[in-house]
Scaffold this motif. Structure first.
Motif, PDB file in Angstrom:
ATOM      1  N   GLN A  55       0.784  -1.220   0.000  1.00 33.57           N
ATOM      2  CA  GLN A  55       0.000   0.000   0.000  1.00 33.57           C
ATOM      3  C   GLN A  55       0.824   1.282   0.000  1.00 33.57           C
TER       4      GLN A  55
ATOM      5  N   VAL B  37      -7.634  -3.950   9.422  1.00 33.77           N
ATOM      6  CA  VAL B  37      -7.862  -2.587   8.920  1.00 33.77           C
ATOM      7  C   VAL B  37      -6.980  -2.324   7.693  1.00 33.77           C
ATOM      8  N   LEU B  38      -5.701  -2.754   7.775  1.00 36.38           N
ATOM      9  CA  LEU B  38      -4.794  -2.583   6.635  1.00 36.38           C
ATOM     10  C   LEU B  38      -5.313  -3.335   5.409  1.00 36.38           C
ATOM     11  N   SER B  39      -5.851  -4.542   5.651  1.00 35.73           N
ATOM     12  CA  SER B  39      -6.336  -5.341   4.518  1.00 35.73           C
ATOM     13  C   SER B  39      -7.542  -4.677   3.883  1.00 35.73           C
ATOM     14  N   VAL B  40      -8.436  -4.118   4.722  1.00 36.24           N
ATOM     15  CA  VAL B  40      -9.630  -3.451   4.174  1.00 36.24           C
ATOM     16  C   VAL B  40      -9.225  -2.227   3.367  1.00 36.24           C
ATOM     17  N   LYS B  41      -8.257  -1.481   3.891  1.00 37.02           N
ATOM     18  CA  LYS B  41      -7.775  -0.291   3.179  1.00 37.02           C
ATOM     19  C   LYS B  41      -7.172  -0.697   1.834  1.00 37.02           C
ATOM     20  N   SER B  42      -6.421  -1.805   1.876  1.00 35.83           N
ATOM     21  CA  SER B  42      -5.782  -2.307   0.662  1.00 35.83           C
ATOM     22  C   SER B  42      -6.831  -2.760  -0.358  1.00 35.83           C
ATOM     23  N   LEU B  44      -9.929  -1.756  -0.718  1.00 35.62           N
ATOM     24  CA  LEU B  44     -10.795  -0.700  -1.247  1.00 35.62           C
ATOM     25  C   LEU B  44     -10.011   0.433  -1.898  1.00 35.62           C
ATOM     26  N   ARG B  45      -8.695   0.208  -2.108  1.00 38.96           N
ATOM     27  CA  ARG B  45      -7.911   1.232  -2.789  1.00 38.96           C
ATOM     28  C   ARG B  45      -8.343   1.286  -4.254  1.00 38.96           C
ATOM     29  N   CYS B  56     -12.941  -7.567   0.977  1.00 37.72           N
ATOM     30  CA  CYS B  56     -13.148  -6.752   2.177  1.00 37.72           C
ATOM     31  C   CYS B  56     -14.081  -7.466   3.158  1.00 37.72           C
ATOM     32  N   CYS B  60     -13.264  -8.987   6.946  1.00 35.22           N
ATOM     33  CA  CYS B  60     -14.064  -8.645   8.124  1.00 35.22           C
ATOM     34  C   CYS B  60     -14.567  -9.920   8.812  1.00 35.22           C
TER      35      CYS B  60
END
Lengths: 130, 110
Positions: A55, B37-42, B44-45, B56, B60
């Motif tokens: 990221q 949280v990092l995985s969700v951010k990744s 939905l980038r 996502c 969760c």
């Protein structure tokens, strides 16, 4: 390898462990459980690091970015699988009154993390950008 | 503070092992939250795509699975002074959630 397969079977069969030897002092079991959790946190940190590389280094060439991220994720997977395996071997050794198992894993993981860290420093400073 | 009840003092482990183990579970839950949280951010980038939303949701669900195991164990540790040993099934579930999270990460990278 056969030993490992036997251990994998034990992950899902708690009764078989309980059949062996005698129950150790619960404090020893709890200490073993905390060690397992510490390894699991290490694994989660490595996995988080994998996500972070993917990221926060978007300018990196794809091959480098994917390689570093996958190396960290694979280290996390190895670390977590080894955590449960080692926890069970320790639990069994305590029940049987044997010595606790020794392991090369911490040294291997340490070297792997060092290699990934050096690679990351080199790649970011040299700036192989895509 | 007043004096401690003798029976209570005897029952209480002076090394506070169950409490320490409970806190270790809390720390581990926190670590898994950070990873989730990092995985969700990744995932939905670059906008919400169908595959991104699926990954996502999967992350969760894995986080929830970990949370359930941790909650179960924390309650068992709090319930008695000499708590039972961690069941291998729960340890394996926690580890499999972690492994599946890493696989989601690999799918996102590739």
């Amino acid at each position: 390898m056969i030993e490992f397969a036997r251990n994998v079977r034990l992950w899902f069969a708690p009764e078989e462990i309980r059949r062996e030897g005698s129950t150790p002092d619960y404090r020893f079991s709890l200490a073993n459980e905390r060690t397992f959790l510490a390894w699991l946190r290490t694994a989660l940190a490595l996995i988080g690091g994998g996500f972070a590389v993917d990221q926060f280094l978007p300018d990196l060439r794809w091959a480098w970015r994917a390689g570093l991220a996958l190396a960290l994720l694979a280290a996390g997977v190895l670390c977590s699988l080894r955590a449960v395996n080692h926890w069970m071997r320790c639990e069994r050794a305590m029940r049987r009154g044997e010595d606790l198992p020794v392991s090369r894993f911490p040294a291997v993981l340490g070297l792997l993390v060092a290699v990934v860290a050096i690679a990351m420093v080199v790649v970011v400073t040299v700036g192989w950008e895509g | 503070m007043g004096r401690v009840n003798a029976a209570e003092a005897e029952e209480r482990d002076p090394g506070l092992q169950p409490e320490r183990t409970r806190l270790a579970w809390r720390r581990t839950t926190l670590a898994s939250t950070v990873a989730a949280v990092l995985s969700v951010k990744s995932a939905l980038r670059g906008g919400p795509t169908v595959s991104g939303v699926i990954v996502c949701a999967l992350c969760c669900a894995l986080w929830l699975g970990f949370l359930l195991v941790a909650h179960h164990r924390i309650r068992a540790l709090a319930a008695s002074a000499g708590p039972p040993t961690l069941a291998p099934r729960h340890a394996t579930t926690a580890v499999l959630c972690t492994v599946a999270l890493a696989l989601c990460g690999a799918a996102l990278v590739l």
